[in-house]
Design a protein around this motif. Structure first.
Motif, PDB file in Angstrom:
ATOM      1  N   GLN B  37      92.653   0.952  53.917  1.00  0.00           N
ATOM      2  CA  GLN B  37      91.209   1.138  53.959  1.00  0.00           C
ATOM      3  C   GLN B  37      90.726   1.158  52.517  1.00  0.00           C
ATOM      4  N   GLN B  38      89.643   0.444  52.256  1.00  0.00           N
ATOM      5  CA  GLN B  38      89.084   0.474  50.904  1.00  0.00           C
ATOM      6  C   GLN B  38      87.585   0.714  50.967  1.00  0.00           C
ATOM      7  N   LYS B  39      87.134   1.667  50.169  1.00  0.00           N
ATOM      8  CA  LYS B  39      85.715   1.943  50.041  1.00  0.00           C
ATOM      9  C   LYS B  39      85.245   1.430  48.684  1.00  0.00           C
ATOM     10  N   PRO B  40      83.952   1.145  48.547  1.00  0.00           N
ATOM     11  CA  PRO B  40      83.446   0.546  47.308  1.00  0.00           C
ATOM     12  C   PRO B  40      83.803   1.364  46.073  1.00  0.00           C
ATOM     13  N   LYS B  45      93.540   2.585  50.214  1.00  0.00           N
ATOM     14  CA  LYS B  45      94.245   3.764  50.710  1.00  0.00           C
ATOM     15  C   LYS B  45      95.144   3.333  51.858  1.00  0.00           C
ATOM     16  N   LEU B  46      96.411   3.704  51.779  1.00  0.00           N
ATOM     17  CA  LEU B  46      97.358   3.338  52.832  1.00  0.00           C
ATOM     18  C   LEU B  46      97.076   4.108  54.112  1.00  0.00           C
ATOM     19  N   SER B  77      88.086   6.101  67.789  1.00  0.00           N
ATOM     20  CA  SER B  77      86.712   6.595  67.864  1.00  0.00           C
ATOM     21  C   SER B  77      86.171   6.611  66.437  1.00  0.00           C
ATOM     22  N   LEU B  78      85.374   5.616  66.126  1.00  0.00           N
ATOM     23  CA  LEU B  78      84.916   5.403  64.759  1.00  0.00           C
ATOM     24  C   LEU B  78      84.094   6.601  64.266  1.00  0.00           C
ATOM     25  N   GLN B  79      84.444   7.070  63.088  1.00  0.00           N
ATOM     26  CA  GLN B  79      83.730   8.173  62.461  1.00  0.00           C
ATOM     27  C   GLN B  79      82.912   7.665  61.275  1.00  0.00           C
ATOM     28  N   PRO B  80      81.912   8.427  60.846  1.00  0.00           N
ATOM     29  CA  PRO B  80      81.050   7.954  59.744  1.00  0.00           C
ATOM     30  C   PRO B  80      81.830   7.574  58.494  1.00  0.00           C
ATOM     31  N   GLU B  81      82.909   8.301  58.225  1.00  0.00           N
ATOM     32  CA  GLU B  81      83.685   8.024  57.004  1.00  0.00           C
ATOM     33  C   GLU B  81      84.587   6.800  57.137  1.00  0.00           C
ATOM     34  N   ASP B  82      84.597   6.171  58.309  1.00  0.00           N
ATOM     35  CA  ASP B  82      85.460   5.012  58.528  1.00  0.00           C
ATOM     36  C   ASP B  82      84.776   3.692  58.183  1.00  0.00           C
ATOM     37  N   PHE B  83      83.494   3.738  57.863  1.00  0.00           N
ATOM     38  CA  PHE B  83      82.819   2.490  57.485  1.00  0.00           C
ATOM     39  C   PHE B  83      83.344   2.083  56.109  1.00  0.00           C
ATOM     40  N   ALA B  84      84.040   0.972  56.076  1.00  0.00           N
ATOM     41  CA  ALA B  84      84.807   0.553  54.902  1.00  0.00           C
ATOM     42  C   ALA B  84      85.328  -0.851  55.165  1.00  0.00           C
ATOM     43  N   THR B  85      86.112  -1.354  54.215  1.00  0.00           N
ATOM     44  CA  THR B  85      86.788  -2.630  54.393  1.00  0.00           C
ATOM     45  C   THR B  85      88.277  -2.372  54.602  1.00  0.00           C
ATOM     46  N   TYR B  86      88.853  -3.093  55.532  1.00  0.00           N
ATOM     47  CA  TYR B  86      90.257  -2.907  55.889  1.00  0.00           C
ATOM     48  C   TYR B  86      91.044  -4.179  55.585  1.00  0.00           C
ATOM     49  N   TYR B  87      92.227  -3.983  55.025  1.00  0.00           N
ATOM     50  CA  TYR B  87      93.104  -5.100  54.671  1.00  0.00           C
ATOM     51  C   TYR B  87      94.497  -4.881  55.258  1.00  0.00           C
ATOM     52  N   CYS B  88      95.119  -5.983  55.649  1.00  0.00           N
ATOM     53  CA  CYS B  88      96.541  -5.949  55.964  1.00  0.00           C
ATOM     54  C   CYS B  88      97.302  -6.609  54.806  1.00  0.00           C
ATOM     55  N   GLN B  89      98.564  -6.276  54.664  1.00  0.00           N
ATOM     56  CA  GLN B  89      99.439  -6.883  53.658  1.00  0.00           C
ATOM     57  C   GLN B  89     100.848  -6.959  54.228  1.00  0.00           C
ATOM     58  N   GLN B  90     101.518  -8.089  53.993  1.00  0.00           N
ATOM     59  CA  GLN B  90     102.904  -8.200  54.426  1.00  0.00           C
ATOM     60  C   GLN B  90     103.824  -7.907  53.250  1.00  0.00           C
ATOM     61  N   LEU B  91     104.859  -7.143  53.514  1.00  0.00           N
ATOM     62  CA  LEU B  91     105.829  -6.764  52.498  1.00  0.00           C
ATOM     63  C   LEU B  91     107.208  -7.358  52.798  1.00  0.00           C
ATOM     64  N   LYS B 103      85.281  -6.104  57.019  1.00  0.00           N
ATOM     65  CA  LYS B 103      84.294  -5.102  56.643  1.00  0.00           C
ATOM     66  C   LYS B 103      83.689  -4.516  57.899  1.00  0.00           C
ATOM     67  N   VAL B 104      83.828  -3.221  58.043  1.00  0.00           N
ATOM     68  CA  VAL B 104      83.278  -2.516  59.202  1.00  0.00           C
ATOM     69  C   VAL B 104      81.960  -1.880  58.786  1.00  0.00           C
ATOM     70  N   GLU B 105      80.893  -2.363  59.389  1.00  0.00           N
ATOM     71  CA  GLU B 105      79.553  -1.916  59.035  1.00  0.00           C
ATOM     72  C   GLU B 105      78.922  -1.155  60.196  1.00  0.00           C
ATOM     73  N   MET B 106      77.929  -0.357  59.858  1.00  0.00           N
ATOM     74  CA  MET B 106      77.227   0.418  60.866  1.00  0.00           C
ATOM     75  C   MET B 106      76.241  -0.473  61.608  1.00  0.00           C
TER      76      MET B 106
END
Lengths: 119, 107
Positions: B37-40, B45-46, B77-91, B103-106
């Motif tokens: 999860q990444q916020k502006p 954040k893992l 159950s989406l919470q207000p603090e969950d509005f953010a951009t989400y990324y996947c990465q392969q390792l 990008k998850v927007e309200m």
């Protein structure tokens, strides 16, 4: 607690080089790989490469081969990423992050370093 | 190189909604997939590692699953603090590629 603290913002001219540092604390620096990732403004995450702080072995994304060098100083638990021949497209926030290969996770990130390339 | 195709790129949702984000790998990556999860202005954040293991301290409303080369991040159950951009990465193998982000927007 685990922390990765990066050096401050840089402004560079095209063609110059930049060296970003990443100081680790709260764990044994040589036990886990360090990855470098960058993000241009408003864009996604881009993986640049990794370094094993114990051996010094590195692996770079093809895109950066020949321009990037990742090194470390084990005595001060610090990793470095140097990018040369800078161009405007290299303007981005650069992050270091700790990779635990055994469990497959990247769990701690530095705060990011903004590198601006401008004439 | 392994390509990760993340969808959707944008998602409008309301507090309390169930949200699902998908990441499809171009080839097998075992379970070496993480979600962030990444916020502006902040570092990523893992949230999830090894496809489905919740990182310590992450709320249990986040979960991950896999089916072959398709990986899913679910917020129950989406919470207000969950509005953010989400990324996947392969390792699984170098280069350690990222998905393009969601990008998850309200709504």
């Amino acid at each position: 607690q685990v922390q990765l603290v990066q050096s401050g913002a840089e402004v560079k001219k095209p063609g110059a080089s930049v060296k970003v540092s990443c100081k680790a604390s709260g764990y044994t620096f040589t036990n886990f790989d360090i990855n470098w990732v960058r993000q241009a403004t408003g864009q996604g995450l881009e993986w640049m490469g990794w370094m094993n702080p114990n051996s010094g072995n590195t692996g770079y994304a093809q895109k950066f081969q020949g321009r990037v060098t990742m090194t470390r100083s084990t005595s001060i638990s610090t990793a470095y990423m140097e990018l040369s021949s800078l161009r405007s497209e290299d303007t981005a926030v650069y992050y270091c992050a700790r990779l635990i290969a055994a469990t497959g996770k990247v769990d701690y990130w530095g705060q990011g370093t903004l590198v601006t390339v401008s004439s | 190189d392994i390509q990760l195709t993340q969808s959707p790129s944008f998602l409008s949702a309301s507090v309390g909604d169930r949200v699902t984000i998908t990441c499809r790998a171009s080839q097998g990556i075992s379970s070496y997939l993480v979600w962030y999860q990444q916020k502006p202005g902040k570092a990523p954040k893992l949230l999830i590692y090894a496809a489905s293991t919740l990182q310590s301290g992450v709320p249990s409303r986040f979960s991950g699953s896999e089916s072959g080369t398709e990986f899913t991040l679910t917020i129950s159950s989406l919470q207000p603090e969950d509005f953010a951009t989400y990324y996947c990465q392969q390792l699984n193998s170098s280069p350690l590629t990222f998905g393009g982000g969601t990008k998850v927007e309200m709504k």
